[in-house]
Design an enzyme around this catalytic site. Structure first.
Site, PDB file in Angstrom:
ATOM      1  N   GLY A  21      53.156  17.475  18.588  1.00 35.55           N
ATOM      2  CA  GLY A  21      53.697  18.273  17.489  1.00 35.55           C
ATOM      3  C   GLY A  21      53.185  17.823  16.138  1.00 35.55           C
ATOM      4  O   GLY A  21      52.206  17.081  16.042  1.00 35.55           O
ATOM      5  N   ASP A  63      42.375  20.060  24.930  1.00 33.37           N
ATOM      6  CA  ASP A  63      43.639  20.218  24.205  1.00 33.37           C
ATOM      7  C   ASP A  63      44.471  21.435  24.637  1.00 33.37           C
ATOM      8  O   ASP A  63      45.402  21.298  25.426  1.00 33.37           O
ATOM      9  CB  ASP A  63      43.393  20.224  22.697  1.00 33.37           C
ATOM     10  CG  ASP A  63      44.595  19.744  21.898  1.00 33.37           C
ATOM     11  OD1 ASP A  63      45.562  19.280  22.514  1.00 33.37           O
ATOM     12  OD2 ASP A  63      44.556  19.828  20.659  1.00 33.37           O
ATOM     13  N   GLU A  66      45.954  13.245  13.734  1.00 37.34           N
ATOM     14  CA  GLU A  66      45.433  14.616  13.877  1.00 37.34           C
ATOM     15  C   GLU A  66      45.641  15.373  12.561  1.00 37.34           C
ATOM     16  O   GLU A  66      44.737  16.030  12.078  1.00 37.34           O
ATOM     17  CB  GLU A  66      46.166  15.337  15.023  1.00 37.34           C
ATOM     18  CG  GLU A  66      45.668  16.765  15.266  1.00 37.34           C
ATOM     19  CD  GLU A  66      46.473  17.506  16.342  1.00 37.34           C
ATOM     20  OE1 GLU A  66      47.608  17.082  16.646  1.00 37.34           O
ATOM     21  OE2 GLU A  66      45.975  18.523  16.867  1.00 37.34           O
ATOM     22  N   ASP A 112      55.620  14.366  26.911  1.00 34.35           N
ATOM     23  CA  ASP A 112      55.572  14.078  25.476  1.00 34.35           C
ATOM     24  C   ASP A 112      56.834  14.542  24.739  1.00 34.35           C
ATOM     25  O   ASP A 112      57.502  15.506  25.118  1.00 34.35           O
ATOM     26  CB  ASP A 112      54.294  14.627  24.814  1.00 34.35           C
ATOM     27  CG  ASP A 112      54.332  16.115  24.509  1.00 34.35           C
ATOM     28  OD1 ASP A 112      55.054  16.858  25.207  1.00 34.35           O
ATOM     29  OD2 ASP A 112      53.635  16.533  23.565  1.00 34.35           O
ATOM     30  N   HIS A 119      43.285  14.893  27.808  1.00 36.49           N
ATOM     31  CA  HIS A 119      44.133  15.408  26.723  1.00 36.49           C
ATOM     32  C   HIS A 119      44.173  16.930  26.818  1.00 36.49           C
ATOM     33  O   HIS A 119      43.360  17.642  26.223  1.00 36.49           O
ATOM     34  CB  HIS A 119      43.614  14.971  25.353  1.00 36.49           C
ATOM     35  CG  HIS A 119      44.564  15.296  24.232  1.00 36.49           C
ATOM     36  ND1 HIS A 119      45.175  14.335  23.452  1.00 36.49           N
ATOM     37  CD2 HIS A 119      45.023  16.486  23.763  1.00 36.49           C
ATOM     38  CE1 HIS A 119      45.965  14.918  22.562  1.00 36.49           C
ATOM     39  NE2 HIS A 119      45.880  16.233  22.731  1.00 36.49           N
ATOM     40  N   HIS A 130      47.230  20.097  27.151  1.00 33.35           N
ATOM     41  CA  HIS A 130      48.656  20.446  27.211  1.00 33.35           C
ATOM     42  C   HIS A 130      48.900  21.471  28.305  1.00 33.35           C
ATOM     43  O   HIS A 130      48.115  22.398  28.492  1.00 33.35           O
ATOM     44  CB  HIS A 130      49.123  20.968  25.846  1.00 33.35           C
ATOM     45  CG  HIS A 130      49.079  19.923  24.779  1.00 33.35           C
ATOM     46  ND1 HIS A 130      50.181  19.194  24.405  1.00 33.35           N
ATOM     47  CD2 HIS A 130      48.046  19.445  24.035  1.00 33.35           C
ATOM     48  CE1 HIS A 130      49.835  18.334  23.452  1.00 33.35           C
ATOM     49  NE2 HIS A 130      48.550  18.457  23.210  1.00 33.35           N
ATOM     50  N   HIS A 171      50.001  11.172  20.204  1.00 36.20           N
ATOM     51  CA  HIS A 171      49.074  11.799  19.267  1.00 36.20           C
ATOM     52  C   HIS A 171      49.177  11.007  17.957  1.00 36.20           C
ATOM     53  O   HIS A 171      50.277  10.583  17.582  1.00 36.20           O
ATOM     54  CB  HIS A 171      49.503  13.222  18.925  1.00 36.20           C
ATOM     55  CG  HIS A 171      49.269  14.242  19.996  1.00 36.20           C
ATOM     56  ND1 HIS A 171      49.756  14.128  21.258  1.00 36.20           N
ATOM     57  CD2 HIS A 171      48.589  15.428  19.954  1.00 36.20           C
ATOM     58  CE1 HIS A 171      49.398  15.190  21.963  1.00 36.20           C
ATOM     59  NE2 HIS A 171      48.691  15.996  21.193  1.00 36.20           N
TER      60      HIS A 171
HETATM   61  O1  LIG Z   1      47.027  19.707  19.245  1.00 35.67           O
HETATM   62  C1  LIG Z   1      48.242  19.483  19.378  1.00 35.67           C
HETATM   63  N1  LIG Z   1      48.856  18.565  18.612  1.00 35.67           N
HETATM   64  C2  LIG Z   1      50.179  18.295  18.705  1.00 35.67           C
HETATM   65  N2  LIG Z   1      50.993  18.917  19.580  1.00 35.67           N
HETATM   66  C3  LIG Z   1      50.461  19.850  20.374  1.00 35.67           C
HETATM   67  C4  LIG Z   1      49.098  20.160  20.319  1.00 35.67           C
HETATM   68  N3  LIG Z   1      48.863  21.120  21.225  1.00 35.67           N
HETATM   69  C5  LIG Z   1      50.013  21.383  21.825  1.00 35.67           C
HETATM   70  N4  LIG Z   1      50.997  20.614  21.314  1.00 35.67           N
HETATM   71  C6  LIG Z   1      52.384  20.713  21.764  1.00 35.67           C
HETATM   72  O2  LIG Z   1      53.155  21.205  20.704  1.00 35.67           O
HETATM   73  C7  LIG Z   1      54.497  21.133  21.102  1.00 35.67           C
HETATM   74  C8  LIG Z   1      55.392  20.993  19.921  1.00 35.67           C
HETATM   75  O3  LIG Z   1      55.536  19.674  19.528  1.00 35.67           O
HETATM   76  C9  LIG Z   1      54.571  20.005  22.118  1.00 35.67           C
HETATM   77  O4  LIG Z   1      54.936  20.582  23.340  1.00 35.67           O
HETATM   78  C10 LIG Z   1      53.144  19.477  22.165  1.00 35.67           C
HETATM   79  O5  LIG Z   1      52.821  19.019  23.456  1.00 35.67           O
END
Ligand SMILES: O=c1[nH]cnc2c1ncn2[C@@H]1O[C@H](CO)[C@@H](O)[C@H]1O
Length: 355
Positions: free
Chosen positions: A182, A290, A212, A150, A24, A26, A209
């Protein structure tokens, strides 16, 4: 004289050399200060390139503010060369931490034309850039990368339609999963059911996700509507004993990111984090980072944090690394190789320091 089972220095050393799988993390959220600085110099604007200012820029008021900052960094990726640099350098940073396999969550929607925010490149250029960097990184650093595409939830159905199109019509060869990121508040899950149905029918694994920033009902939605095979975060599942039992029984892993949850204010503190509850309920967990530089952490630090929260010795930490390999979408062949590497490192480390 025998060394006590766990001393901080000794555990750090063990974790640093432990072969790991990261499930996990990004893509854009992995951009280190060094990478962001280089991109910000190429494209001057809202993101500071000065290290002190950048650190301040990464102090988040809440989850919504975090997403705002995140999208400002996304805006720095204007050319395919920016994507290639980001991907290759992220792989270098992963390899340095002994990450051998990583599933990187990419959001092509926010970087690909046509896009309401004016940024963007053709999908073919995006795909070529990540694939070229992946192949080079595996050759140069020995780290195996796979992609999860995603949906940025805040952009709703249009983003889901496009992300699905990218996944089905222009799939990079290392694409393994379909996700949803997101904000969760105000982003109902049923609207994405047909996208996940189609992605799963095409052989992609479902990794949304959930839980969260909203309650356990979002995790139920992820399972029932989106066919989740793993859950990103799943933090609030701890509030629902029936859900915990379900996750444990069906062996649906939670991708836990402890420091992230504190940084985005999803939990109040590490002490308030439910990782221990998950473990005690028999839920499978993997430990992940993350958006590591944004949260001033890395995967090795997250393993140390988890060891502390769960009171683990080296063997317990090695079990966490194996759990991540088991929960990954790597081939069986690669999984066995990684388990053997974890085992070899653990045995050698413990034998060398037995007394
Ligand atoms: O911790 C997280 N939770 C949700 N989305 C996240 C997180 N970190 C990065 N993104 C990113 O936020 C963007 C906007 O939706 C997406 O690109 C997602 O991958």
């Amino acid at each position: 004289m025998s060394i006590p089972a766990r001393t901080p220095g000794r555990l750090s050393e063990f974790v640093a050399g432990l072969p790991k799988a990261e499930l996990h993390v990004h893509h854009v959220g992995s951009a280190s200060q060094r990478i962001v600085q280089e991109l910000a110099e190429r494209h001057p604007g809202t993101v500071p390139s000065d290290p002190d200012e950048l650190r301040k820029f990464y102090e988040f008021r809440d989850f919504a503010h975090f997403i705002e900052v995140y999208l400002a960094v996304v805006d720095l990726l204007k050319e395919p060369e920016d994507i290639r640099l980001l991907t290759y350098e992220v792989a270098r940073d992963l390899a340095r931490q002994k990450v051998r396999y990583a599933e990187l969550t990419c959001t092509p929607y926010t970087s690909v034309l046509p896009h309401e925010a004016r940024r963007g490149m053709p999908i073919e250029a995006y795909t070529d850039a990540i694939e070229e960097a992946r192949v080079a990184a595996e050759r140069d650093f020995g780290v195996v990368l796979r992609w999860i595409y995603d949906i940025p939830g805040e952009s709703g159905v249009p983003a889901a339609d496009e992300t699905l199109l990218f996944a089905l019509e222009y799939p990079p060869s290392a694409l393994v999963g379909f996700g949803l990121g997101g904000p969760e508040i105000g982003v109902p899950r049923p609207q994405f059911q047909r996208h996940f149905d189609a992605a799963r029918a095409a052989g992609l694994r479902s990794v949304p996700h959930a839980g969260e920033t909203t309650g356990p009902e979002t995790v139920w939605d992820a399972i029932r509507l989106l066919g989740a095979e793993r859950i990103g975060h799943g933090t609030t599942a701890a509030q629902d004993p029936v859900l915990l039992e379900y996750l444990a029984e069906h062996r649906i892993p939670l991708e836990v990111c402890p420091t992230s949850n504190v940084a985005t204010r999803a939990v109040d503190s590490l002490d308030a984090h439910p990782l221990r509850t998950f473990r005690d309920a028999g839920v499978v967990v993997s430990i992940n980072s993350d958006d590591p530089p944004m949260f001033d952490t890395d995967l090795n630090t997250e393993y140390e944090v988890a060891a502390d929260m769960l009171d683990l010795d080296e063997r317990g930490v090695a079990d966490l690394a194996v759990a991540a390999v088991d929960a990954s979408f790597a081939t069986e062949h690669l999984k066995s190789e990684l388990r053997a590497e974890i085992d070899a490192w653990t045995s050698a480390f413990l034998a060398e320091r037995a007394d």
